[in-house]
Scaffold this active site. Structure first.
Site, short mmCIF file in Angstrom:
data_model
loop_
_atom_site.label_atom_id
_atom_site.label_comp_id
_atom_site.label_asym_id
_atom_site.label_seq_id
_atom_site.Cartn_x
_atom_site.Cartn_y
_atom_site.Cartn_z
N TYR A 1 3.31 6.03 15.77
CA TYR A 1 2.05 5.29 15.62
C TYR A 1 0.87 6.15 16.07
O TYR A 1 -0.14 6.25 15.37
CB TYR A 1 2.12 3.99 16.41
CG TYR A 1 0.93 3.08 16.24
CD1 TYR A 1 0.72 2.40 15.04
CD2 TYR A 1 0.02 2.87 17.28
CE1 TYR A 1 -0.37 1.55 14.88
CE2 TYR A 1 -1.06 2.02 17.13
CZ TYR A 1 -1.25 1.36 15.92
OH TYR A 1 -2.33 0.52 15.76
N VAL B 1 0.81 -1.23 0.00
CA VAL B 1 0.00 0.00 0.00
C VAL B 1 0.84 1.27 0.00
O VAL B 1 0.30 2.37 -0.19
CB VAL B 1 -1.03 0.04 1.17
CG1 VAL B 1 -2.08 -1.03 1.01
CG2 VAL B 1 -0.34 0.00 2.52
N ASN C 1 -7.39 -1.07 6.13
CA ASN C 1 -7.00 -1.75 7.37
C ASN C 1 -5.49 -1.94 7.50
O ASN C 1 -4.97 -1.99 8.62
CB ASN C 1 -7.71 -3.11 7.42
CG ASN C 1 -7.08 -4.05 8.42
OD1 ASN C 1 -7.25 -3.89 9.63
ND2 ASN C 1 -6.31 -5.02 7.94
N LYS D 1 -2.24 7.47 13.69
CA LYS D 1 -3.64 7.11 13.88
C LYS D 1 -4.52 8.34 14.14
O LYS D 1 -5.69 8.36 13.74
CB LYS D 1 -3.78 6.06 14.99
CG LYS D 1 -3.15 4.70 14.61
CD LYS D 1 -3.76 4.10 13.34
CE LYS D 1 -3.31 2.68 13.07
NZ LYS D 1 -3.89 2.10 11.85
#
Ligand code: NDP
Length: 261
Positions: A159, A69, A95, A163
């Site tokens: 991270y 991706v 996902n 998010k």
């Protein structure tokens, strides 16, 4: 639609990234059970094919499109192949994702870029490629974020930032696409038993300790299972959530509501 209609994805064409493991694999199998036609993406072909076989047991033969991706050409080919094969796209589940450990003192710029490329840039790119097709079907997007997008934890800086960006992208794209009746939501899981933390650097011993600690860091007293996140993704992707857009839905045993005391 009557309020008693059971959850169904019958005939919907759904593309799921990161379908080769964990939450993506569980979501793929549940979508197959609910009648969806599936396009499955991931890098590890053998694992992807295993998910594909598990879906076939429920009568849905997925199109398997391996790819990375973070690779622009792979993403273009992924959307193109999905639409060529099934003629339309109704649902995109962004996902695929990675976790890495590191603070402001230990995270290199290269690590930060890799995190953002995998967890954020790919979501932006696939969403922009999918939007023309989702507009035609008045479809929807479910992003897989994390409780780390909603709350701040030390030691996983890149991270958490990635998010939070996914959460904001969910809100913004939901508002931009609402006039075209395309819904955009995300789930924000707590600790879920998958490969993520081990691939992110925890050895078996550290992972066991992490799961043990999850009994106190989640109000419900345990880590979650991939199927529990899949259920929430399927709900948001289905017509049962027809009046829901722009939400960040914690699937975290209450972790987002906890405060130290
Ligand atoms: P896993 O490590 O089990 O699965 C991650 C999936 O993402 C794999 O299928 C992997 O594919 C895929 N992936 C990673 N990088 C790429 C890439 N560059 N290109 C294509 N596919 C890629 O972890 P989970 O199932 O737990 O993670 C799924 C999502 O859930 C992630 O976004 C994660 O951040 C989120 N999440 C997970 C939590 C948890 O505790 N497990 C908590 C909160 C959120 P492959 O192996 O084929 O490379």
């Amino acid at each position: 639609m009557s309020a008693t209609t059971p959850l169904s994805l019958l005939g919907k064409v759904a593309l799921i990234t990161g379908a080769s493991s964990g939450i993506g694999a569980a979501t793929s199998v549940l979508f197959a059970k609910l009648g969806a036609k599936l396009v499955l993406n991931g890098r590890q072909v053998e694992n992807l094919e295993k998910t594909g076989k598990d879906c076939e047991k429920h009568g849905s033969k997925p199109l398997i499109v391996p790819g990375d991706v973070t690779n622009e050409a792979d993403n273009v080919a992924l959307i193109q192949k999905a639409v060529e094969h099934f003629g339309q796209l109704d649902i995109l589940v962004n996902n695929a994702g990675i976790l890495s450990l590191g603070t402001i003192e230990t995270t290199s710029l290269k690590d930060f870029d890799h995190m953002m490329n995998t967890n954020v840039r790919s979501v932006f790119h696939l969403t922009s490629l999918a939007v023309p097709h989702l507009t035609k079907t008045q479809g929807n997007i479910v992003n897989v974020s994390s409780v780390n997008g909603l709350r701040s934890f030390p030691g996983v800086l890149a991270y958490c930032v990635s998010k939070s960006a996914v959460d904001q992208m969910t809100h913004c794209v939901a508002l931009e696409m609402a006039p075209k009746k395309v819904r955009v939501n995300c789930v924000n899981p707590g600790v879920i038993v998958t490969e993520l933390q081990k691939r992110g650097g925890l050895n078996e011993e550290a992972y066991a300790a992490f799961l043990e600690k999850s009994k106190t860091t989640h109000a419900l007293g345990r880590a979650g299972e991939a199927d529990e996140v899949a259920n929430a993704i399927a709900f948001l992707a289905s017509d049962s959530a027809s009046f829901i857009t722009g939400v960040t839905l914690p699937v975290d045993g209450g972790r987002h509501a906890m405060c130290p005391r």
